[in-house]
Enzyme design. Structure first.
Site, short mmCIF file in Angstrom:
data_model
loop_
_atom_site.label_atom_id
_atom_site.label_comp_id
_atom_site.label_asym_id
_atom_site.label_seq_id
_atom_site.Cartn_x
_atom_site.Cartn_y
_atom_site.Cartn_z
N GLY A 1 -74.12 73.42 -83.28
CA GLY A 1 -74.26 72.06 -83.80
C GLY A 1 -73.49 71.85 -85.09
O GLY A 1 -72.83 70.83 -85.29
N GLN B 1 -75.13 68.26 -92.70
CA GLN B 1 -74.07 68.09 -91.70
C GLN B 1 -73.45 66.70 -91.79
O GLN B 1 -72.23 66.55 -91.71
CB GLN B 1 -74.62 68.35 -90.29
CG GLN B 1 -74.99 69.82 -90.08
CD GLN B 1 -75.55 70.08 -88.69
OE1 GLN B 1 -75.76 69.15 -87.91
NE2 GLN B 1 -75.81 71.34 -88.38
N ASP C 1 -84.51 75.58 -91.47
CA ASP C 1 -84.37 76.56 -90.39
C ASP C 1 -85.42 77.67 -90.47
O ASP C 1 -85.53 78.48 -89.55
CB ASP C 1 -82.97 77.20 -90.44
CG ASP C 1 -81.91 76.25 -89.91
OD1 ASP C 1 -82.24 75.41 -89.05
OD2 ASP C 1 -80.75 76.35 -90.35
N ARG D 1 -83.76 80.91 -83.11
CA ARG D 1 -84.75 81.11 -84.19
C ARG D 1 -86.18 81.21 -83.64
O ARG D 1 -87.01 81.92 -84.20
CB ARG D 1 -84.63 80.00 -85.24
CG ARG D 1 -83.26 80.00 -85.89
CD ARG D 1 -83.22 79.31 -87.23
NE ARG D 1 -81.85 78.99 -87.60
CZ ARG D 1 -80.98 79.85 -88.12
NH1 ARG D 1 -81.32 81.09 -88.34
NH2 ARG D 1 -79.75 79.46 -88.42
#
EC number: 2.5.1.19
Length: 450
Positions: free
Chosen positions: A100, A175, A326, A402
């Site tokens: 991504g 991002q 994350d 993850r």
């Protein structure tokens, strides 16, 4: 790249004390950007410590497809860049696999070029929304042909000359910020990003390091104004990539949970926009010693000594979410072994990660005996110190690296084993995970490898 073609389940079992010293693979965010900025800059860029996971390699391939020359000599990646404004139209669609970050940043980078660029990805990436990056690009004059809901596969048709914009980022997203700044590199005049909540700032730091005319001002309300002057020269650099804090999270939490553990983790990136997990674990009572804090390539780096600790539940402030987005899956694992209740809120971003990460974590916890409550943007976990009665379940990973690593960590400390339905995708971010954990004494086996 379809991971589901041949899934490899894996099982983690209750382990004895984890001990030893490890060096974590390079930071994923910095690795992606090293390939991108090195490929764009004039002259030579040399990179050591690069994360050689599939996601980062796909970004490197995309840069090669647009004219950059990239080769590896020993442990050093050497890039001969094309020069800012000189990317070439790729002959075929750019395939980002599961990446991504690579896809969204590259959309920004190429969108303002007067050329046609197509983007494709795997099943997981093709479900993820790209509109948040495409909307500011549209304002700059980029035409977009995309699958329904602004998803991949998609094609960008750049304008003859892009319009510089001032763009207020509507959500906390590094991002989106980065995509707009990178689009500004090939746009005349000044492109401005207004960021109400600070997110990881590797793009700003690294672009300045490569010579971009970029300034950051923070107003009295804490809102950041990032300005980049387009069409300037970028010059190749030497980069030593520090260890990824998001990957560090897995051996770190494992060492906290497995009784008697004492593990030292070398060369970890300690950028303040990325240390939310360490701060939260310390508030829970974690014994994490920060050794030899130092600067490397403009970034904060340190070694961490982690010892097994009795944790207690905490309320995690929602404003901390961008600095540990994350890490929530593995924090939820730590919370499962803590005394009392841990409340995590402001997790809406987790709904649009590699999987609906919030739902995936909640289902995995429930399957392994953890008392938890999933809210629309929150997760509450009531822990069982010592992991008594936990484990025994199989977790659906939804192709999410993850989720897989988090629940394998759980199995090392729970009473009963924990199985994840697939472990192949761990290679996207942390190819050495299994071997590194085994070296510390962790009992993890891929099914059929018993």
């Amino acid at each position: 790249m379809s991971h589901s073609a041949c899934p490899k389940p894996a099982t983690a079992r209750h382990s004895q004390a984890l001990t030893g010293e490890i060096r974590i693979p390079g930071d994923k965010s910095i690795s992606h950007r090293s390939f991108m900025f090195g490929g764009l800059a004039s002259g030579k860029t040399r990179i050591t410590g690069l994360l050689e996971g599939e996601d980062v390699i796909n970004t490197g391939r995309a840069m090669q497809a647009m004219g950059a020359r990239i080769r590896k000599e020993g442990d050093v990646w050497i890039i001969n860049g094309v020069g800012n404004g000189c990317l070439l139209q790729p002959e075929a669609p750019l395939d980002f696999g599961n990446a991504g970050t690579g896809a969204r940043l590259t959309m920004g980078l190429v969108g303002t070029y007067d050329m046609k660029t197509s983007f494709i990805g795997d099943a997981s990436l093709s479900k993820r929304p790209m509109g948040r990056v495409l909307n500011p690009l549209r304002e700059m004059g980029v035409q977009v042909e995309a699958a329904e809901g602004d998803r991949m596969p998609l094609t960008l048709i750049g304008p003859r000359t892009a319009n510089p914009i001032a763009y207020r980022v509507p959500m906390a997203s590094a991002q989106v910020k980065s995509a707009v700044l990178l689009a500004g590199l090939n746009t005349p005049g000044v492109t401005t990003v207004i960021e109400p909540v600070m997110t990881r700032d590797h793009t700003e730091k690294m672009l300045q390091g490569f010579g971009a005319d970029l300034t950051v001002e923070t107003d009295k309300d804490g809102v950041r104004h990032i300005r980049i002057v387009g069409q300037g020269k970028l010059t190749g650099q030497t980069i030593d990539v520090p260890g990824d804090p998001s990957s560090t999270a897995f051996p770190l939490v494992a060492a906290l949970l497995v009784e008697g553990s004492d593990v030292t983790i070398r060369n970890v990136l300690m950028n303040p926009t990325r240390t939310g997990l360490i701060l939260t674990l310390q508030e829970m009572g974690a014994d994490i010693e920060i050794i030899d804090p130092r600067l490397a390539g403009g970034e904060d780096v340190a070694d961490l000594r982690v010892r097994a600790s009795k944790l207690k539940g905490v309320v995690v402030p929602p404003e901390r979410a961008p600095s540990m987005i994350d890490e929530y899956p593995v924090l939820a694992i730590a919370a499962s072994f803590a005394e009392g209740e841990t409340v995590m809120d402001g997790l809406d971003e987790l709904r649009v990660k590699e999987s609906d990460r919030l739902a995936a974590v909640a289902r995995g916890l429930e399957a392994n005996g953890v008392d938890c409550t999933e809210g629309e943007m929150s997760l509450t976990v009531r822990g069982r110190p010592g992991g008594k009665g936990l484990g025994g379940g199989t977790v659906a990973t939804h192709l999410d690296h993850r989720i897989a690593m988090s629940f394998l960590v759980m199995g090392l400390a729970s009473e009963k084993p924990v199985t994840v339905d697939d472990s192949t995708m761990i290679a996207t971010s942390f190819p050495e995970f299994m071997g590194m954990m085994a070296g510390l004494g962790a009992k993890i086996a891929e099914s059929g490898a018993e």
